[in-house]
Scaffold this active site. Sequence first.
Site, PDB file in Angstrom:
ATOM      1  N   ARG A   1      -2.882  10.370   9.159  1.00  0.00           N
ATOM      2  CA  ARG A   1      -2.411  11.147   8.027  1.00  0.00           C
ATOM      3  C   ARG A   1      -3.547  12.135   7.731  1.00  0.00           C
ATOM      4  O   ARG A   1      -3.943  12.856   8.639  1.00  0.00           O
ATOM      5  CB  ARG A   1      -2.015  10.243   6.846  1.00  0.00           C
ATOM      6  CG  ARG A   1      -0.997  10.940   5.918  1.00  0.00           C
ATOM      7  CD  ARG A   1      -0.542  10.067   4.761  1.00  0.00           C
ATOM      8  NE  ARG A   1      -1.570   9.941   3.725  1.00  0.00           N
ATOM      9  CZ  ARG A   1      -1.393   9.251   2.594  1.00  0.00           C
ATOM     10  NH1 ARG A   1      -0.250   8.629   2.364  1.00  0.00           N
ATOM     11  NH2 ARG A   1      -2.349   9.180   1.690  1.00  0.00           N
TER      12      ARG A   1
ATOM     13  N   LYS B   1       0.288   6.472  -9.356  1.00  0.00           N
ATOM     14  CA  LYS B   1       1.454   7.240  -8.914  1.00  0.00           C
ATOM     15  C   LYS B   1       2.727   6.406  -8.848  1.00  0.00           C
ATOM     16  O   LYS B   1       3.813   6.919  -9.062  1.00  0.00           O
ATOM     17  CB  LYS B   1       1.180   7.890  -7.554  1.00  0.00           C
ATOM     18  CG  LYS B   1       1.021   6.900  -6.417  1.00  0.00           C
ATOM     19  CD  LYS B   1       0.538   7.595  -5.146  1.00  0.00           C
ATOM     20  CE  LYS B   1       0.419   6.617  -4.005  1.00  0.00           C
ATOM     21  NZ  LYS B   1      -0.522   7.051  -2.963  1.00  0.00           N
TER      22      LYS B   1
HETATM   23  C1  LIG Z   1      -1.277   5.987  -2.639  1.00  0.00           C
HETATM   24  C2  LIG Z   1      -2.669   6.070  -2.232  1.00  0.00           C
HETATM   25  C3  LIG Z   1      -3.548   5.000  -2.499  1.00  0.00           C
HETATM   26  C4  LIG Z   1      -3.082   3.703  -3.106  1.00  0.00           C
HETATM   27  O1  LIG Z   1      -2.309   2.965  -2.187  1.00  0.00           O
HETATM   28  P1  LIG Z   1      -1.822   1.477  -2.500  1.00  0.00           P
HETATM   29  O2  LIG Z   1      -1.346   0.970  -1.192  1.00  0.00           O
HETATM   30  O3  LIG Z   1      -0.744   1.591  -3.514  1.00  0.00           O
HETATM   31  O4  LIG Z   1      -3.003   0.730  -3.015  1.00  0.00           O
HETATM   32  C5  LIG Z   1      -4.880   5.157  -2.146  1.00  0.00           C
HETATM   33  N1  LIG Z   1      -5.324   6.278  -1.566  1.00  0.00           N
HETATM   34  C6  LIG Z   1      -4.507   7.326  -1.281  1.00  0.00           C
HETATM   35  C7  LIG Z   1      -5.079   8.526  -0.623  1.00  0.00           C
HETATM   36  C8  LIG Z   1      -3.164   7.253  -1.607  1.00  0.00           C
HETATM   37  O5  LIG Z   1      -2.353   8.286  -1.316  1.00  0.00           O
END
Ligand SMILES: *Cc1c(COP(=O)(O)O)cnc(C)c1O
Length: 351
Positions: A128, A35
């Site tokens: 969250r 993302k």
């Molecule tokens: C964005 C996200 C990740 C990845 O997070 P990073 O800190 O970039 O490794 C993993 N799991 C979920 C649910 C996310 O929204």
Amino acid sequence: MYPRLSVDLLKVTHNTRTLVAMAREKGIGVYGVTKVHYGHPGITEAMVKGGIEGIADSRMENLEAMGDYGIPRMLLRLPMLSEASRVVAGADISLNSEMATIKALGRAAVKQGKIHQIILMIDLGDLREGIEPRDVHVFVPEIMKTEGIELLGIGVNLTCYGGVIPDEGNLGELAAIAGEVQKRHGVSLKVVSGGNSSSLYLLKGDFPKGINQLRLGEGIVLGRETTKGDPIPGTYQDAFILEAELIEVKEKDSYPRGTIGMDAFGNRPTYVDKGRMKRGILAVGRQDVVPEGLTPFDSGIEVIGASSDHTILDLTPSGNAYEVGDILRFRLSYGALLALSTSAYVTVHTG
Ligand SMILES: *Cc1c(COP(=O)(O)O)cnc(C)c1O
């Protein structure tokens, strides 16, 4: 074409390979999170080359625009109820916490002749997404009897919202819940998904037992763990850099002249009078980047502010005689990279 987000694909592959190897030593598989680079196909491919087990993104748009790499695709953000059939069509796995959504995914899967896999998210304190641990034994049997759905496993997300750090306490709790679910409901959970890049620091020691998956974005792209922002040994922190062009270079005051009201974003700025300074303006602004997340390669440059389309620099301490048209380079924070890769005004250059 500037501003330009310059990406070194070999460094992306190297970072991925390094983290995949570190995780594998502890029996953990890595999903590569795309993302932060807008699901860019070339960058995604570089991550695939580095050995990720699957691709994960929070937006269906990104997953749908990708090629097929022959590995599973996971939707990270809880699906919207209204996009259930789109999720089943474009993702193999999704993270979930709402029974209504899971049932809608099941109906869509039956219609499409598929089995959709889900990971049930447990909230272990970061506040969250996720169900509370005490509700697990209500959800699991409900999910197990939902046609079209396979309960692939359980998972947690920490740090992103609440700043809660993964540790033996909360990840140990996740592993214990997985064990209990398997025993009580006679279901085998293939996946116990222990979070994002904030879990990376645990790979240095005894990783909490029973976790077999991490979903990694920032750790791969910026080579940093995210509880303290420390660089991960053996990875590059500059696989992604911003190159932006100077459109004005002038000696000016450091303190604005006139009555100071609100700036373009409604803040009342304060200034320190440092006398005359050599100031530069870059053709990039808050529409494209988080200016506070820019670290100049030239340590004699300081980012002192920004409006929507302009970033203001103090060039005084630098030994370089910068001129209009010069291109300056910056390392990036996660927020800066996220904004740059999704700005329509920024060119992405991979090499
Ligand atoms: C964005 C996200 C990740 C990845 O997070 P990073 O800190 O970039 O490794 C993993 N799991 C979920 C649910 C996310 O929204």
